[in-house]
Write an enzyme that holds these catalytic residues in place. Structure first.
Site, PDB file in Angstrom:
ATOM      1  NE  ARG A  49      -3.109   0.461   3.667  1.00 56.26           N
ATOM      2  CZ  ARG A  49      -2.802   0.344   4.253  1.00 56.26           C
ATOM      3  NH1 ARG A  49      -1.696   1.583   4.586  1.00 56.26           N
ATOM      4  NH2 ARG A  49      -2.386  -0.088   5.634  1.00 56.26           N
ATOM      5  CE1 TYR A 102     -16.319   9.784 -16.603  1.00 59.54           C
ATOM      6  CE2 TYR A 102     -15.770  10.090 -13.745  1.00 59.54           C
ATOM      7  CZ  TYR A 102     -16.678   9.391 -15.379  1.00 59.54           C
ATOM      8  OH  TYR A 102     -16.507   7.742 -14.949  1.00 59.54           O
ATOM      9  CG  ASP A 174      -9.444  15.047 -16.147  1.00 61.55           C
ATOM     10  OD1 ASP A 174      -9.944  14.107 -16.685  1.00 61.55           O
ATOM     11  OD2 ASP A 174     -11.150  14.488 -15.858  1.00 61.55           O
ATOM     12  CE  LYS A 199     -12.740   6.597 -18.791  1.00 57.05           C
ATOM     13  NZ  LYS A 199     -12.555   7.545 -17.462  1.00 57.05           N
TER      14      LYS A 199
HETATM   15  C1  LIG Z   1     -13.196   8.552 -16.846  1.00 56.20           C
HETATM   16  C2  LIG Z   1     -13.321   9.621 -16.808  1.00 56.20           C
HETATM   17  C3  LIG Z   1     -12.841  10.129 -14.852  1.00 56.20           C
HETATM   18  C4  LIG Z   1     -13.237   9.121 -13.720  1.00 56.20           C
HETATM   19  O1  LIG Z   1     -12.101   7.994 -13.439  1.00 56.20           O
HETATM   20  P1  LIG Z   1     -12.578   6.444 -13.175  1.00 56.20           P
HETATM   21  O2  LIG Z   1     -11.185   6.065 -13.613  1.00 56.20           O
HETATM   22  O3  LIG Z   1     -13.470   5.833 -14.107  1.00 56.20           O
HETATM   23  O4  LIG Z   1     -12.231   6.557 -12.396  1.00 56.20           O
HETATM   24  C5  LIG Z   1     -12.615  11.211 -14.474  1.00 56.20           C
HETATM   25  N1  LIG Z   1     -12.264  11.788 -15.826  1.00 56.20           N
HETATM   26  C6  LIG Z   1     -13.283  12.180 -16.642  1.00 56.20           C
HETATM   27  C7  LIG Z   1     -12.564  13.107 -18.177  1.00 56.20           C
HETATM   28  C8  LIG Z   1     -13.086  10.552 -17.349  1.00 56.20           C
HETATM   29  O5  LIG Z   1     -13.537  10.398 -18.336  1.00 56.20           O
END
Ligand SMILES: *Cc1c(COP(=O)(O)O)cnc(C)c1O
Length: 380
Positions: A49, A102, A174, A199
């Site tokens: 961890r 998001y 982000d 992603k």
């Molecule tokens: C999918 C996504 C998230 C969240 O991520 P997870 O891995 O699903 O928790 C945050 N920001 C954007 C732009 C996303 O597409």
């Protein structure tokens, strides 16, 4: 010596294994590490961890590809966002977030942190005056997603950084949609970059993960403490898969971008399509800014049809574009945000129009994807 993006993505943190010569660093699938006497750590690792060599390899790679000093890897994008926000915010603080971020980010801040006494205001972050008007004395963070999801609005990161500096608050970007192959927020002045590595970074729809990347040493140590103390870490195998994905990020983003541009142009010509949201189109209001701040326009685009029924029909008529949430994988996906990814923001100030369909354009052959789009348009 500083290398190009692809060289960095392939080599940073990915040194061969010194004991066997294995080109690929091993997956250290272990929870704990033997000590040579109490406190005698062999490689600095104690318990996974707190740290694991496979995660360290990924974290080194994450920092390097964003051009930052520190990278931290988490169990999901939202776990990364939560760890960052819990580190920098206390009850009574206020956050300004983009009005089409998001859906899960909006939900996290509104429901989880809201219950803990964090206030937020949504604003169109592509409009500097709107952001300035939303900032209060208690504001600690400006949260920007560019291009945004699903309306593909483009925010000027350098201008947002200047605004945040002037207000004495943290700018978080982000960078999930663009990826560091196309956009480098830290170089443009952002304090922190967050990712859903699920992603484009992972890139193969086979792993969930998240990242926080930043330069500030003191803040990095605090986020690392939250990562360790709250425990939302990525496991060794997930870290390995994400590292493997990152190595091909540059070439994948080129193909995602060229395929998406072809599809955007095709959609733009079709009478059934009211509007195409893609920053690569010259008609997009953020096109010039995107051309300046990004080195490609990415694989995400949205289209607006006549109404919600037409949007649903389109989303259910494609063959290659599979109907699913998520994005950024090699395979193309179609999503109806109003009823899927953004259902949690219905009825809030971040609601998404029902007539919108979002495409995550994969790296299949462009001709096949175009034929699939033509078929779905014919069904609408
Ligand atoms: C999918 C996504 C998230 C969240 O991520 P997870 O891995 O699903 O928790 C945050 N920001 C954007 C732009 C996303 O597409």
């Amino acid at each position: 010596m500083s290398h190009g993006f692809d060289t960095t993505a392939i080599h940073a943190g990915q040194d061969f294994d010194p004991t066997t010569g294995a080109v690929i660093p091993p997956i250290y699938q272990t929870s704990t590490f033997v000590q040579d006497g109490i406190g005698g750590l062999r490689g600095g690792y104690e318990y996974s961890r707190g740290g694991n060599p496979t995660r360290t390899a990924l974290e080194t790679q994450l920092a390097a590809i964003e051009g930052a000093a520190h990278g931290l890897s988490f169990a999901s994008g939202l776990a990364a966002e939560d760890a960052l926000l819990r580190t920098v915010l206390a009850p009574g603080d206020h956050v300004v977030i983009g009005n089409d971020v998001y859906g899960g980010t909006h939900r996290l801040i509104r429901l989880i942190h809201g219950a803990w006494g964090i206030e937020h205001t949504t604003a169109d972050t592509s409009d500097a005056d709107a952001v300035r008007a939303a900032i209060r004395p208690e504001t600690k963070v400006l949260w920007v997603e560019t291009p945004s999801n699903p309306l593909m609005k483009v925010t000027d990161i350098a201008a947002a950084a200047a605004l945040a500096r002037e207000a004495g608050i943290l700018l978080v970007v982000d960078n999930t949609f663009a990826s560091p192959a196309l956009q480098q927020p830290i170089a443009l002045g952002a304090d922190v970059v967050v990712h859903s590595t699920t992603k484009y970074l992972g890139g193969h729809s086979d792993v969930v993960g998240g990242a926080v990347v930043l330069n500030d040493e003191e803040l990095a140590a605090k986020v690392r403490f939250t990562q360790f103390a709250a425990g939302a870490v990525s496991g060794p195998f997930d870290a390995f898969l994400t590292s493997r994905g990152i190595k091909t990020l540059g070439v994948r983003m080129q193909r995602h971008s060229s395929n998406a541009l072809e599809i955007a142009r095709r959609l733009d010509e079709h009478p059934a399509v009211v509007r195409v949201y893609y920053p690569g189109l010259e008609s997009h209001p953020g096109h010039e800014l995107a051309a300046r701040q990004m080195s490609g326009f990415g694989g995400m685009l949205s289209l607006e049809l006549a109404d919600g029924a037409a949007a649903r029909r389109f989303a259910e008529s494609t063959q290659l574009f599979q109907l699913a949430e998520s994005l950024g994988g090699v395979e193309s996906l179609v999503n109806h945000p109003w009823s899927m990814t953004h259902a949690s923001v219905r009825g809030t100030d971040a609601e998404v129009p029902e007539a919108i369909v979002r495409l995550s354009v994969g790296i299949e052959d462009a001709a096949d994807l175009l034929a699939d789009i033509d078929g779905a348009l014919a069904a609408v």
